[in-house]
Write a protein that holds these residues in place. Structure first.
Motif, PDB file in Angstrom:
ATOM      1  N   ALA A   1       1.064  -1.494  -0.053  1.00  0.00           N
ATOM      2  CA  ALA A   1       0.152   0.140  -0.166  1.00  0.00           C
ATOM      3  C   ALA A   1       1.268   0.989  -0.211  1.00  0.00           C
ATOM      4  N   ILE A   2       0.318   2.023  -0.625  1.00  0.00           N
ATOM      5  CA  ILE A   2       1.719   3.442  -1.151  1.00  0.00           C
ATOM      6  C   ILE A   2       0.068   4.451  -1.287  1.00  0.00           C
ATOM      7  N   GLU A   3       1.038   5.704  -0.676  1.00  0.00           N
ATOM      8  CA  GLU A   3       0.093   6.669  -1.424  1.00  0.00           C
ATOM      9  C   GLU A   3      -0.162   7.168  -2.929  1.00  0.00           C
ATOM     10  N   ALA A   4      -1.360   7.970  -3.152  1.00  0.00           N
ATOM     11  CA  ALA A   4      -1.931   8.590  -4.065  1.00  0.00           C
ATOM     12  C   ALA A   4      -2.021   9.775  -4.226  1.00  0.00           C
ATOM     13  N   PRO A   5      -1.142  11.242  -4.636  1.00  0.00           N
ATOM     14  CA  PRO A   5       0.170  11.457  -6.040  1.00  0.00           C
ATOM     15  C   PRO A   5       1.320  10.208  -4.132  1.00  0.00           C
ATOM     16  N   ALA A   6       2.362   9.242  -5.247  1.00  0.00           N
ATOM     17  CA  ALA A   6       3.456   9.112  -3.939  1.00  0.00           C
ATOM     18  C   ALA A   6       4.192   9.354  -4.496  1.00  0.00           C
ATOM     19  N   PHE A   7       5.515   9.711  -3.779  1.00  0.00           N
ATOM     20  CA  PHE A   7       6.961  10.071  -3.848  1.00  0.00           C
ATOM     21  C   PHE A   7       7.610   9.194  -4.937  1.00  0.00           C
ATOM     22  N   TYR A   8       8.206   9.495  -6.679  1.00  0.00           N
ATOM     23  CA  TYR A   8       8.282   8.814  -7.303  1.00  0.00           C
ATOM     24  C   TYR A   8       9.653   8.164  -6.751  1.00  0.00           C
ATOM     25  N   ALA A   9      10.715   8.348  -5.946  1.00  0.00           N
ATOM     26  CA  ALA A   9      11.712   7.150  -6.110  1.00  0.00           C
ATOM     27  C   ALA A   9       9.907   6.079  -5.290  1.00  0.00           C
ATOM     28  N   CYS A  10       9.702   6.208  -4.449  1.00  0.00           N
ATOM     29  CA  CYS A  10       8.685   4.438  -3.633  1.00  0.00           C
ATOM     30  C   CYS A  10       8.216   4.065  -5.389  1.00  0.00           C
ATOM     31  N   LEU A  11       7.823   4.743  -6.097  1.00  0.00           N
ATOM     32  CA  LEU A  11       7.180   3.897  -7.114  1.00  0.00           C
ATOM     33  C   LEU A  11       8.292   3.042  -8.000  1.00  0.00           C
ATOM     34  N   GLN A  12       9.433   3.880  -8.037  1.00  0.00           N
ATOM     35  CA  GLN A  12      10.539   3.166  -8.842  1.00  0.00           C
ATOM     36  C   GLN A  12      11.183   1.828  -8.129  1.00  0.00           C
ATOM     37  N   VAL A  13      10.977   2.230  -6.580  1.00  0.00           N
ATOM     38  CA  VAL A  13      11.068   0.967  -5.406  1.00  0.00           C
ATOM     39  C   VAL A  13      10.486  -0.274  -6.133  1.00  0.00           C
ATOM     40  N   LEU A  14       8.776  -0.049  -6.065  1.00  0.00           N
ATOM     41  CA  LEU A  14       8.127  -0.914  -6.474  1.00  0.00           C
ATOM     42  C   LEU A  14       8.069  -1.649  -8.053  1.00  0.00           C
ATOM     43  N   GLU A  15       8.865  -1.162  -8.365  1.00  0.00           N
ATOM     44  CA  GLU A  15       8.922  -1.346  -9.745  1.00  0.00           C
ATOM     45  C   GLU A  15      10.102  -2.609  -9.402  1.00  0.00           C
ATOM     46  N   ARG A  16      11.166  -1.797  -9.169  1.00  0.00           N
ATOM     47  CA  ARG A  16      12.551  -2.748  -8.989  1.00  0.00           C
ATOM     48  C   ARG A  16      12.102  -4.287  -8.497  1.00  0.00           C
ATOM     49  N   LEU A  17      11.777  -4.237  -7.789  1.00  0.00           N
ATOM     50  CA  LEU A  17      11.151  -5.076  -6.408  1.00  0.00           C
ATOM     51  C   LEU A  17       9.906  -6.592  -7.206  1.00  0.00           C
TER      52      LEU A  17
END
Length: 473
Positions: free
Chosen positions: A197-213
């Motif tokens: 669960a993340i925020e919307a909108p969220a810090f873009y680095a958070c999105l990139q971490v989820l994508e990488r993992l």
């Protein structure tokens, strides 16, 4: 605190809480002198301090009045009113393309994620670095591997204590900035394919971490008035097998909004009921305006489910890349992951920060930094009022250095980003903060740079672009 500083702080609190309202006349110097039992010169100094913060202004022959910080206040963010849903994350190409366009040193950095380095005591830190490396025990090169420099961890534990949270020194792991701490947390808590669960909108680095993992995002709406929607989160926890939450509870990036203390308590209690860990990203927690520090969600943690992450990058030492995590029941797991990956944060940087925290006047620096950031926020508010269309709405954060703007629905912030870049201005368009590339008519602005004619001109240019023809058919 000097008497005029205390008086200025008391009046500022009345303004920030709305007790003294925009446009209202405050007591005259003579009346305030009698009311607060201080000399007129003390009142004058307090009023000058409030003027410098942009909280009051003088009217000739009339006295001092509370400044209307902005007529563009955003009472509720335009967040999709829907239930949380699982979303694969694929944003890196968009984010990298935007970040590449922001790298030009000649651009006015309204889209930057960083405050001005001129706000930090870098020369004083350099002296601490020289002192620490000169006195460094050669054995510390090995001894300060995870969990990190002992003296630094002691100083961090003291900071927790000042905030009313008891964290043992052995529960603190020093990392390469907060971003590594956050990465380690998700690695410890999840497997590929899991839901977070993340925020919307969220810090873009958070999105990139989820994508990488290879994790899936469950987006929880954020409002300008109350932070994350706890009702939507509760339903999401019932409907989805969520393995972890990653939330910024204080001065969230990009919106700048915070959860109130009671809502933080409710958040921690809700996650306790479902036994879902919270990764608390609290890198802006020291950058509050006023004298009352925000409460961290970690303070309500009763069973080690809150992994509190922060760093010195935003409040003291950009570029030193020193952060930490207090991970509760997961501490040993994170320490092993740290050993398996980057091994250790910079030993000299840790020693330098430990020396500065002990001898350098950290709290004095923080008081000055908070005052400058609040002044810069109010200067940006004033520029928005001068130059932007009336339809634009903006959050009113009580700390940090970001504003979130909601534009008329017809405006495409990616197109605005391109037009602004052509004019030598960087902004951060809304879609880079969403796993679903939402918030197309929103953007984030950075007020972490001292106000200047260049910034004023950039805001005027943005206003002309918003008032112009750059709208999709």
């Amino acid at each position: 605190m000097k008497r005029f500083e205390q008086l200025a702080q008391d009046l500022a609190d009345l303004i920030r809480t709305g007790t003294l309202r925009p446009g209202e006349r405050i007591p005259s110097v003579r009346m305030a002198s009698r009311q607060y039992n201080v000399s007129p010169s003390t009142v004058f100094r307090a009023y000058y301090a409030l003027e410098n913060l942009g909280l009051i202004h003088a009217r000739p022959q009339s006295g001092y009045f509370v400044t209307s910080l902005t007529s563009h206040a955003l009472p509720e963010a335009d967040v999709p009113k829907r239930e949380a849903r699982t979303t694969p994350v694929d944003v890196s190409e968009l984010v990298f393309s935007i970040l590449r366009a922001m790298r030009e040193a000649s651009q006015v950095p309204l889209g930057s994620a960083f405050p001005s380095p001129n706000l930090f005591p870098l020369q004083r830190l350099a002296r601490s670095m020289a002192r620490a490396t000169r006195l460094m025990d050669v054995n510390s090169v090995v001894a300060d591997l995870p969990p990190g420099n002992l003296q630094l961890r002691r100083q961090i534990a003291v900071r927790y204590g000042i905030s009313g949270v008891s964290v043992p020194v052995e529960d603190i792991l020093v990392t390469d900035g907060a971003l590594e701490a956050l990465n380690l947390c998700l690695q410890a808590l999840t497997q590929p394919g899991d839901k977070v669960a993340i925020e919307a909108p969220a810090f873009y680095a958070c999105l990139q971490v989820l994508e990488r993992l290879q994790l899936q995002a469950v987006e929880i709406p954020v409002s300008a008035s109350g932070g994350i929607d706890l009702a939507v989160l509760e339903r999401a926890l019932q409907q989805h097998d969520i393995k972890a939450c990653w939330f910024m509870t204080n001065f969230q990036n990009p919106t700048g909004v915070s959860l109130e203390s009671e809502r933080k308590r409710q958040l921690v209690e809700l996650l306790h009921q479902h036994q879902v860990p919270l990764v608390e990203d609290d890198v802006y927690g020291e950058l509050y305006f006023g004298h009352q520090a925000p409460v961290m969600a970690k303070s309500f943690d009763r069973d080690g489910l809150v992994l509190h992450c922060s760093s010195f990058s935003k409040c003291l030492a950009p570029g030193y890349r020193v952060g930490w995590v207090s991970a509760g029941r997961y501490q040993e797991r994170l320490q092993r992951l740290k050993l398996m990956t980057t091994l250790s944060a910079s030993i000299p940087a840790q020693a330098a920060l430990a020396d500065y925290l002990e001898h350098g006047g950290f709290d004095r620096h923080l008081r000055a930094l908070r005052g400058r950031l609040e002044t810069q926020k109010n200067q940006m508010f004033a520029a928005i009022d001068r130059h932007f269309p009336a339809e634009v709405r903006v959050t009113r954060p009580a700390g940090g250095y970001f504003l979130w703007l909601e534009l008329p629905a017809s405006i495409d912030s990616l197109e605005l980003f391109r037009r602004a870049a052509e004019a030598g201005i960087s902004i951060a368009p809304g879609p880079m903060f969403s796993a679903t590339r939402s918030f197309a008519h929103c953007l984030r602005l950075n007020f972490g740079h001292p106000w200047s004619p260049e910034l004023e001109a950039a805001m005027a240019t943005l206003g002309r672009l918003l008032c112009g023809t750059f709208r999709p058919n």
